[in-house]
Design an enzyme around this catalytic site. Structure first.
Site, PDB file in Angstrom:
ATOM      1  N   ARG A 105      -4.143   2.103  -0.657  1.00 44.50           N
ATOM      2  CA  ARG A 105      -3.229   2.847  -0.222  1.00 44.50           C
ATOM      3  C   ARG A 105      -2.104   1.922   0.443  1.00 44.50           C
ATOM      4  O   ARG A 105      -2.326   0.923   0.982  1.00 44.50           O
ATOM      5  CB  ARG A 105      -3.779   3.861   0.625  1.00 44.50           C
ATOM      6  CG  ARG A 105      -4.382   3.549   2.089  1.00 44.50           C
ATOM      7  CD  ARG A 105      -4.607   4.947   2.834  1.00 44.50           C
ATOM      8  NE  ARG A 105      -4.920   4.467   4.077  1.00 44.50           N
ATOM      9  CZ  ARG A 105      -5.170   5.240   5.168  1.00 44.50           C
ATOM     10  NH1 ARG A 105      -4.652   6.500   4.952  1.00 44.50           N
ATOM     11  NH2 ARG A 105      -5.779   4.664   6.335  1.00 44.50           N
ATOM     12  N   THR A 109       3.789   3.472   2.460  1.00 43.50           N
ATOM     13  CA  THR A 109       4.056   4.816   1.807  1.00 43.50           C
ATOM     14  C   THR A 109       2.847   5.591   1.966  1.00 43.50           C
ATOM     15  O   THR A 109       2.933   7.051   1.790  1.00 43.50           O
ATOM     16  CB  THR A 109       4.471   4.554   0.497  1.00 43.50           C
ATOM     17  OG1 THR A 109       3.642   4.151  -0.203  1.00 43.50           O
ATOM     18  CG2 THR A 109       5.778   4.064   0.380  1.00 43.50           C
ATOM     19  N   ASP A 201     -12.377   2.525  10.023  1.00 42.28           N
ATOM     20  CA  ASP A 201     -11.943   1.974   8.530  1.00 42.28           C
ATOM     21  C   ASP A 201     -13.453   1.945   8.111  1.00 42.28           C
ATOM     22  O   ASP A 201     -14.257   1.169   8.355  1.00 42.28           O
ATOM     23  CB  ASP A 201     -11.187   0.891   8.690  1.00 42.28           C
ATOM     24  CG  ASP A 201     -10.734   0.421   7.169  1.00 42.28           C
ATOM     25  OD1 ASP A 201      -9.597   0.274   7.019  1.00 42.28           O
ATOM     26  OD2 ASP A 201     -11.662   0.314   6.374  1.00 42.28           O
ATOM     27  N   ASP A 204     -14.193  -1.428   6.631  1.00 42.05           N
ATOM     28  CA  ASP A 204     -14.115  -2.580   7.255  1.00 42.05           C
ATOM     29  C   ASP A 204     -15.528  -2.497   8.053  1.00 42.05           C
ATOM     30  O   ASP A 204     -16.416  -3.381   8.069  1.00 42.05           O
ATOM     31  CB  ASP A 204     -13.036  -2.527   8.309  1.00 42.05           C
ATOM     32  CG  ASP A 204     -11.975  -3.157   7.943  1.00 42.05           C
ATOM     33  OD1 ASP A 204     -11.956  -3.849   6.710  1.00 42.05           O
ATOM     34  OD2 ASP A 204     -10.862  -2.968   8.570  1.00 42.05           O
TER      35      ASP A 204
HETATM   36  N1  URA Z   1      -9.782   5.396   5.463  1.00 46.03           N
HETATM   37  C1  URA Z   1     -10.750   5.235   6.462  1.00 46.03           C
HETATM   38  O1  URA Z   1     -11.527   4.204   6.173  1.00 46.03           O
HETATM   39  N2  URA Z   1     -10.686   5.668   7.588  1.00 46.03           N
HETATM   40  C2  URA Z   1      -9.850   6.601   7.795  1.00 46.03           C
HETATM   41  O2  URA Z   1      -9.989   7.320   9.027  1.00 46.03           O
HETATM   42  C3  URA Z   1      -8.942   6.871   7.126  1.00 46.03           C
HETATM   43  C4  URA Z   1      -8.924   6.186   5.704  1.00 46.03           C
END
Ligand code: URA
Length: 210
Positions: A105, A109, A201, A204
């Site tokens: 993403r 944007t 995330d 991550d």
């Molecule tokens: N992607 C993620 O890994 N965590 C989120 O909270 C939103 C998108």
């Protein structure tokens, strides 16, 4: 329940998701929990697979017994966090094929940008289970479903761990017939389009990057 959304409320799923949400677990623990939770979610997402009967012989007698009928499966992780689901899904259904779709993403944007796509040729003959742990804005999932449809997929389900209401709405605005299987629907997105409370995330946390 929101239409065409299945919240998998099984106690094992809920317990493992709570452990995954905690910021105090290690990358290895996070990865192991995602591996454990994936087949439990898949169990629910495959509940409506059609069965047929086949004739077999047990050590004691002949019998007609149920087997999976018809369409085969294809798992499609959205790279990269979706990868965390795949190994244990394959443990449950080893004959499934695996396609990959790479979408990131755009950080400003939040729009979905595709950078990789590889699917089996017979995707139109398969039930596709698209996986990504987080359904946040829904842009990536909606874009991935759109591409799968363009390339012939007719039967698509989407499986994730945590969804934001906005993400569900965005996917179903474009693809109302695609069922969403989710372990929890959280409150909202923050200004960076992260799910709150969420789990951070997922990519991550899965791979130990920042
Ligand atoms: N992607 C993620 O890994 N965590 C989120 O909270 C939103 C998108």
């Amino acid at each position: 329940m929101t239409e065409n959304v299945v919240v998998v409320g099984h106690p094992l799923v809920q317990h493992k998701l709570t452990l995954m949400r905690s910021k105090d677990i290690s990358t290895g623990q996070f990865r192991a929990l995602l591996r454990e939770i994936a087949p439990l979610m898949l169990y629910e997402a495959t509940r409506d697979l059609p069965l047929t009967e086949t004739e077999i012989e047990t050590p004691l007698a002949r019998m007609r017994a149920p087997v999976l009928a018809g369409k085969k499966l294809c798992f499609v992780p959205i790279l990269r966090a979706g990868l965390g689901f795949v190994d244990s899904m394959l443990d449950l259904i080893p004959s499934a094929r695996v396609g990959h779709i790479g979408i990131y993403r755009d950080p400003t944007t939040f729009n979905a940008v595709e950078y990789y796509l590889k699917l089996p040729e017979d995707i139109s003959q398969r039930i596709v289970i698209l996986v990504d742990p987080m359904l946040a804005t829904g842009h990536s999932a909606a874009a991935a479903i759109g591409r799968l449809k363009e390339l012939g997929a007719e039967s698509i389900k989407f499986m994730c761990l945590v969804a934001a209401p906005a993400g569900i709405a965005a996917v179903h605005a474009e693809h109302p017939a695609v069922p969403i299987y989710v372990a929890a629907i959280d409150d909202r997105l923050n200004d960076h389009a992260y799910i709150v409370p969420g789990l951070g995330d997922a990519g991550d946390r899965l791979f130990g990057t920042k």
